[in-house]
Structure formats: C-alpha cells, structure tokens
Design a protein around this motif. Structure first.
Motif, PDB file in Angstrom:
ATOM      1  N   GLY A  56      46.800  32.587  34.907  1.00 54.50           N
ATOM      2  CA  GLY A  56      47.884  32.349  35.851  1.00 54.50           C
ATOM      3  C   GLY A  56      48.062  33.495  36.822  1.00 54.50           C
ATOM      4  O   GLY A  56      48.229  33.279  38.036  1.00 54.50           O
ATOM      5  N   SER A  57      48.010  34.720  36.335  1.00 52.13           N
ATOM      6  CA  SER A  57      48.129  35.891  37.217  1.00 52.13           C
ATOM      7  C   SER A  57      46.924  36.015  38.129  1.00 52.13           C
ATOM      8  O   SER A  57      47.060  36.377  39.312  1.00 52.13           O
ATOM      9  CB  SER A  57      48.290  37.159  36.375  1.00 52.13           C
ATOM     10  OG  SER A  57      49.457  37.100  35.585  1.00 52.13           O
ATOM     11  N   ALA A  58      45.738  35.740  37.618  1.00 53.84           N
ATOM     12  CA  ALA A  58      44.523  35.848  38.433  1.00 53.84           C
ATOM     13  C   ALA A  58      44.521  34.830  39.566  1.00 53.84           C
ATOM     14  O   ALA A  58      43.974  35.106  40.650  1.00 53.84           O
ATOM     15  CB  ALA A  58      43.291  35.655  37.549  1.00 53.84           C
ATOM     16  N   LEU A  59      45.096  33.663  39.363  1.00 54.07           N
ATOM     17  CA  LEU A  59      45.176  32.659  40.422  1.00 54.07           C
ATOM     18  C   LEU A  59      46.314  32.954  41.397  1.00 54.07           C
ATOM     19  O   LEU A  59      46.218  32.628  42.590  1.00 54.07           O
ATOM     20  CB  LEU A  59      45.368  31.266  39.822  1.00 54.07           C
ATOM     21  CG  LEU A  59      44.175  30.675  39.076  1.00 54.07           C
ATOM     22  CD1 LEU A  59      44.569  29.349  38.438  1.00 54.07           C
ATOM     23  CD2 LEU A  59      42.997  30.473  40.009  1.00 54.07           C
ATOM     24  N   ALA A  60      47.392  33.559  40.909  1.00 56.35           N
ATOM     25  CA  ALA A  60      48.563  33.786  41.751  1.00 56.35           C
ATOM     26  C   ALA A  60      48.268  34.766  42.891  1.00 56.35           C
ATOM     27  O   ALA A  60      48.703  34.535  44.034  1.00 56.35           O
ATOM     28  CB  ALA A  60      49.719  34.301  40.899  1.00 56.35           C
ATOM     29  N   ILE A  61      47.544  35.827  42.612  1.00 56.56           N
ATOM     30  CA  ILE A  61      47.367  36.888  43.611  1.00 56.56           C
ATOM     31  C   ILE A  61      46.592  36.398  44.837  1.00 56.56           C
ATOM     32  O   ILE A  61      47.057  36.565  45.978  1.00 56.56           O
ATOM     33  CB  ILE A  61      46.699  38.115  42.965  1.00 56.56           C
ATOM     34  CG1 ILE A  61      47.596  38.657  41.853  1.00 56.56           C
ATOM     35  CG2 ILE A  61      46.432  39.203  44.004  1.00 56.56           C
ATOM     36  CD1 ILE A  61      46.948  39.701  40.992  1.00 56.56           C
ATOM     37  N   PRO A  62      45.424  35.782  44.692  1.00 59.65           N
ATOM     38  CA  PRO A  62      44.742  35.289  45.903  1.00 59.65           C
ATOM     39  C   PRO A  62      45.486  34.152  46.594  1.00 59.65           C
ATOM     40  O   PRO A  62      45.448  34.054  47.826  1.00 59.65           O
ATOM     41  CB  PRO A  62      43.380  34.825  45.376  1.00 59.65           C
ATOM     42  CG  PRO A  62      43.560  34.605  43.923  1.00 59.65           C
ATOM     43  CD  PRO A  62      44.595  35.582  43.485  1.00 59.65           C
ATOM     44  N   SER A  63      46.164  33.303  45.843  1.00 57.58           N
ATOM     45  CA  SER A  63      46.908  32.199  46.465  1.00 57.58           C
ATOM     46  C   SER A  63      48.052  32.722  47.326  1.00 57.58           C
ATOM     47  O   SER A  63      48.286  32.251  48.453  1.00 57.58           O
ATOM     48  CB  SER A  63      47.445  31.254  45.393  1.00 57.58           C
ATOM     49  OG  SER A  63      46.393  30.621  44.703  1.00 57.58           O
ATOM     50  N   ILE A  64      48.779  33.702  46.810  1.00 56.19           N
ATOM     51  CA  ILE A  64      49.879  34.282  47.579  1.00 56.19           C
ATOM     52  C   ILE A  64      49.344  35.030  48.796  1.00 56.19           C
ATOM     53  O   ILE A  64      49.940  34.978  49.891  1.00 56.19           O
ATOM     54  CB  ILE A  64      50.713  35.210  46.676  1.00 56.19           C
ATOM     55  CG1 ILE A  64      51.398  34.389  45.573  1.00 56.19           C
ATOM     56  CG2 ILE A  64      51.753  35.970  47.485  1.00 56.19           C
ATOM     57  CD1 ILE A  64      52.055  35.228  44.503  1.00 56.19           C
ATOM     58  N   LEU A  88      42.969  42.687  48.103  1.00 59.21           N
ATOM     59  CA  LEU A  88      43.156  41.714  47.028  1.00 59.21           C
ATOM     60  C   LEU A  88      42.622  42.246  45.702  1.00 59.21           C
ATOM     61  O   LEU A  88      43.289  42.151  44.654  1.00 59.21           O
ATOM     62  CB  LEU A  88      42.453  40.409  47.399  1.00 59.21           C
ATOM     63  CG  LEU A  88      42.450  39.287  46.369  1.00 59.21           C
ATOM     64  CD1 LEU A  88      43.868  38.840  46.063  1.00 59.21           C
ATOM     65  CD2 LEU A  88      41.622  38.109  46.873  1.00 59.21           C
ATOM     66  N   ALA A  89      41.419  42.831  45.726  1.00 64.00           N
ATOM     67  CA  ALA A  89      40.828  43.365  44.494  1.00 64.00           C
ATOM     68  C   ALA A  89      41.639  44.536  43.955  1.00 64.00           C
ATOM     69  O   ALA A  89      41.825  44.676  42.737  1.00 64.00           O
ATOM     70  CB  ALA A  89      39.386  43.794  44.764  1.00 64.00           C
ATOM     71  N   TYR A  90      42.140  45.364  44.875  1.00 64.76           N
ATOM     72  CA  TYR A  90      42.917  46.531  44.429  1.00 64.76           C
ATOM     73  C   TYR A  90      44.228  46.092  43.775  1.00 64.76           C
ATOM     74  O   TYR A  90      44.732  46.779  42.889  1.00 64.76           O
ATOM     75  CB  TYR A  90      43.217  47.448  45.612  1.00 64.76           C
ATOM     76  CG  TYR A  90      43.767  48.793  45.188  1.00 64.76           C
ATOM     77  CD1 TYR A  90      42.913  49.826  44.829  1.00 64.76           C
ATOM     78  CD2 TYR A  90      45.146  49.013  45.118  1.00 64.76           C
ATOM     79  CE1 TYR A  90      43.422  51.056  44.420  1.00 64.76           C
ATOM     80  CE2 TYR A  90      45.658  50.229  44.711  1.00 64.76           C
ATOM     81  CZ  TYR A  90      44.788  51.248  44.362  1.00 64.76           C
ATOM     82  OH  TYR A  90      45.281  52.465  43.954  1.00 64.76           O
ATOM     83  N   ALA A  91      44.773  44.975  44.205  1.00 64.11           N
ATOM     84  CA  ALA A  91      46.002  44.467  43.583  1.00 64.11           C
ATOM     85  C   ALA A  91      45.709  43.732  42.284  1.00 64.11           C
ATOM     86  O   ALA A  91      46.528  43.764  41.343  1.00 64.11           O
ATOM     87  CB  ALA A  91      46.724  43.535  44.557  1.00 64.11           C
ATOM     88  N   ALA A  92      44.556  43.071  42.202  1.00 65.54           N
ATOM     89  CA  ALA A  92      44.258  42.242  41.037  1.00 65.54           C
ATOM     90  C   ALA A  92      44.023  43.070  39.777  1.00 65.54           C
ATOM     91  O   ALA A  92      44.501  42.710  38.691  1.00 65.54           O
ATOM     92  CB  ALA A  92      43.046  41.358  41.329  1.00 65.54           C
ATOM     93  N   VAL A  93      43.306  44.190  39.901  1.00 64.29           N
ATOM     94  CA  VAL A  93      42.951  44.977  38.715  1.00 64.29           C
ATOM     95  C   VAL A  93      44.193  45.501  37.990  1.00 64.29           C
ATOM     96  O   VAL A  93      44.377  45.257  36.784  1.00 64.29           O
ATOM     97  CB  VAL A  93      41.984  46.117  39.093  1.00 64.29           C
ATOM     98  CG1 VAL A  93      41.774  47.047  37.895  1.00 64.29           C
ATOM     99  CG2 VAL A  93      40.656  45.564  39.572  1.00 64.29           C
TER     100      VAL A  93
END
Length: 480
Positions: free
Chosen positions: A177-185, A205-210
C-alpha cells in the motif's frame, strides 16, 4: 452339633486370643501336610509382594526425580511440576496432551507415557531415561546419543530463510500500500502526465520511497514486538509469535529501519523536503505512541482511530504531495519552499480530495482489522470498538461507511466528468467514477456472505478491502 469324625482344636496365638479352626480328618496326615504347605506358601507370597509394593511406593514418593512424559497445562517448568505434586498426581499427568521437552528431563528420570496417545517421546529421550508406555514392545530402555536427532534436524530444515521471515515481518499488504501510494500521489501532483516521466521526478520519487518503506517496516514491526502475547491468540502465523524470528532480532531490525529513515529525511538539502519530513516524522511519532507503552494509544479506540486516520489520510497524502511539488516540479528554491503541507491541503483540491478519501478508507481498514482480533484484545484488555460494541455492529458500520464512500465519490466524479473542459478529462473521470460505483457494489455484495463473528471469514473480507485500497491508489491519478 456333629462334625463327622473331625474334632475342633483350639489354637492359642502368642497374644493369648483363642482362634477356632476346624481340623481335617485325623486319619489323613498326608493331606494335612500338603494343605499346610500350600497355605504357608500363599501367605509368604502375599507378604513378599505386599512388602515389595510398599517399598516401591516409598522409593517413588521420596524420589523427587520422578516425571511423566507429558506436561500439565500450566507453564511451570518440569522440575517445578515434579516437586509440587504427589505420586498419584504424577502418574495422572501421563494422560495430558503436551510433551515435556527433552531438555527438561535429566539422567535417571522415569518417563511414563502412552496412556491416551499412540505416540511416545522416545525420539526426545536423549539422556537414557526409562520409557514406560502401554506398548510392551516400547517399554524398554532406549538410550540414544545426542548426535541422532532427526526430528530437530527436520524442524531446522523446515524453518524459512531470513529474507522470507523478514518479508512476512514487514506485513507485505501494508508495505505494498505504501509503495503504491508514493508514485500515485506524485503523479497526481504533476502538472502534466509527461512531466512525471523525467529523471528529476524519478530521483525524488526513489528518495522518498526508500525511507518511507523503512518507516512502514518500523511501525508494523514495533506493533508486532509489543503484541507478541496477543498475536499468539489472534495471529499465531506472524514470525515472532510463531517462533521464526527472535524478539531481539526484530528489535534490531526496527531500530535500524527507523534510524536510516529519519536520517534520510534530513540529510539531503534538496530532496529532504518539508513534506517528506512531515510524512516520516509524523508517521514515526504516531506509530510509536500507538504501540509503545506507556502511551499505547491502541488501547483507546478514539485515539487509535485518530492515529491511523492521520497517518493514512493527511500525513501520507499531503506530505508526499508537498514533497513531489517541492523536489520534482518546482522551478526555484523559493517556489519549493512555498509548497508546504498546510498550503497544499488548503489550496489544492487534488491534495484535499486524496487526503479525505484515503483518510475515510483508513478508518474502515483500521476498525475492520480489529473485528477478527476480538478474542485476543478482550483477553489483554485492549478496549477496541469491537470489544466495546461487538463484532457485528463494527463490521456492518464499516461496511456501510465504505459503500457510502465509494458511492459518494463515484457520483461526484461522474457529475464532474460532465463539466470537464476536455474529452480526455471527461473520459478519465467518468471511468474512475464508474469504477468507484462498482467497488461499492462489490463491497456490499461480498459482505452479505460474511459472518462477523467468524474470524476467518472477516479476515478474508478484510484482505479484499486492501485490494480495493490498492486499486484506489492506482486510479487516483486519473482524476487530474
């Protein structure tokens, strides 16, 4: 009275009391001698056997190292149980259903088993004890060396690898759920779809995802560490409750995850934006007070709901929306500084819509999660809404709330589609609105066959809601 040809002799015992005994016929001395020998033999045999039985019972009673092959239901150690029960109780324990582990037996112990089971603990008898069972062929002394432990070796081989255990420990459905939320937002925040597919955007995006995924690991892991005893009842398949992951190892994992996550939120002057800091630090604070004593807000239903709504609604959606605008789509530093979380919530309808929609969805997921956990929460005094008002009411209320959320959102998007200036926007919003209506129908239809008091059925339904949660984030960028 005539006794035939026999007479009655009076034999006086040494204590002086007369005992009358009929004598046999005086004309048969050989018969008299044989009967006397038989009587003496039987008396001696009974005396010997009774003496041996009494001596055996005395030895067993005074020997504190008599044990059974089965343990009582309490959690006392084997030695504690042996020292606190009498001999009849020790024998009775042989009918219980749990085995004493082999390392709790010592040399010379007598293991009495097999009274109500077909299995014997002979495979665990590594110290040369005497094993007594109902099976005569098994009632022999079977000393075994510690080098032959096929059962232990099989258990070691059956244990999953550490990466697999760590994956299960992360609670994958929340991680996805978190992994999908970041790129969608981030795609929702992009001024155009084309602007999203740039190197600058992908780096931000990658810097926020990790760090976000590490923070998710910290929050779910901390909850498991503090709920081990509850999970043994509600979720015995989780790694710590099942014994696949040591608690000390889990603590090391969550500490490493949270330290790296918080460091990344402040160490980069360009990518460590205020939006990312709000998302990470806000999740850290609320996730900690939700699970960790002495706060442990999960014991209070209103505060627990606030924590989950704040994280799943405002903090994640507004935080990452602000981060995307500042790190990826702003032209200058001054412009980036103007895209604060509060500014986005109050001045950007897309940010407000996603925060409201997923905030309500977060309430449904949070309270629906407690429905199958009612037994463990009740035992450990976790006053969730499910414990307070019942499984049926919480299940039906959350189902109706989610159906209403999809229905209202779908209707609003369908109406909005008719007001869109371009054909593309009309098509996207119309399809998204139709998808919301279908999701609402699915939510209602699937709930009809679910028994709210059946934990298995409710959990399956709960996991179906997570799939709708994923689809909602995938469809979110289409409302632009």
């Amino acid at each position: 009275m005539m006794l035939g040809t026999g007479t009655v002799n009076v034999i006086k015992a040494e204590i002086g009391n007369p005992i009358r005994r009929p004598t046999t016929n005086s004309c048969c001395p050989s018969l008299l001698a044989r009967q006397h020998r038989c009587t003496s033999t039987r008396s001696s045999y009974r005396y010997t056997m009774n003496t041996l039985a009494l001596l055996s019972c005395f030895c067993l009673l005074v020997n504190p190292r008599v044990s059974t092959g089965f343990a009582p239901a309490s959690k006392l150690s084997a030695r504690d149980v042996r020292s606190q029960v009498s001999f009849p109780d020790r024998i009775r324990y042989a009918g219980e259903s749990q085995l004493w582990s082999a390392n709790e037996a010592v040399n010379g112990d007598i293991l009495i088993s097999g009274l109500d089971t077909k299995e014997t603990p002979s495979s665990n008898n590594i110290t040369g004890e005497i094993i007594a069972t109902n099976d005569p062929s098994a009632a022999t002394q079977q000393p075994q060396s510690t080098e032959s432990l096929p059962q232990s070796q099989a258990e070691e081989e059956a244990k999953p690898s550490f990466p697999l255990v760590l994956w299960r420990f992360s609670r994958p459905h929340t991680l996805i759920g978190s992994a999908l939320a970041i790129p969608s937002i981030s795609l929702l925040a992009a001024p155009t779809y084309k602007a999203f597919f740039t190197t600058r955007t992908l780096v931000a995006l990658a810097y926020a995802a990790v760090p976000s995924l590490l923070m998710n690991l910290y929050i779910t892991g901390l909850n498991q560490i503090t709920d081990v005893e509850i999970d043994k009842i509600n979720k015995p398949y989780l790694p710590i409750a099942k014994g696949d992951l040591k608690k000390s190892t889990a603590i090391g994992v969550v500490l490493a995850a949270v330290v790296v996550s918080l460091i990344m939120s402040v160490c980069n002057p360009v990518l460590s934006t205020s939006g990312l800091q709000v998302a990470l630090w806000g999740s850290f604070v609320l996730g900690t007070v939700y699970s960790l004593p002495p706060f442990r807000l999960k014991r209070h239903p209103l505060l627990a709901a606030f924590c989950i709504v704040a994280v799943r609604g405002t903090i994640i959606n507004a935080g990452f929306y602000s981060h995307a605008l500042s790190a990826a789509f702003s032209s200058t530093k001054e412009a980036a500084a103007g895209f604060g979380v509060l500014h986005c919530l109050l001045n950007d309808w897309k940010c407000a819509f996603s925060s409201l929609f997923f905030g309500v969805f977060g309430i449904v997921i949070a309270l629906m999660k407690d429905v199958p956990d009612a037994d463990g929460d009740r035992i450990f005094d976790i006053k969730s809404f499910t414990v307070r008002i019942g499984q049926k009411r919480v299940f039906r209320t959350m189902k109706n709330l989610l159906v209403a959320l999809f229905g209202v959102s779908g209707g609003a998007l369908m109406k909005w589609a008719t007001m869109s200036p371009t054909l593309g926007a009309t098509t996207r919003r119309g399809l998204t609105g139709l998808g919301c209506l279908l999701a609402g129908y699915f939510t209602y239809k699937e709930a009809k066959d679910v028994n709210p008091e059946d934990s298995g059925e409710v959990y399956d339904y709960y996991m179906q809601l997570w799939k709708l949660f994923y689809l909602s984030y995938l469809a979110l960028p289409l409302v632009k």
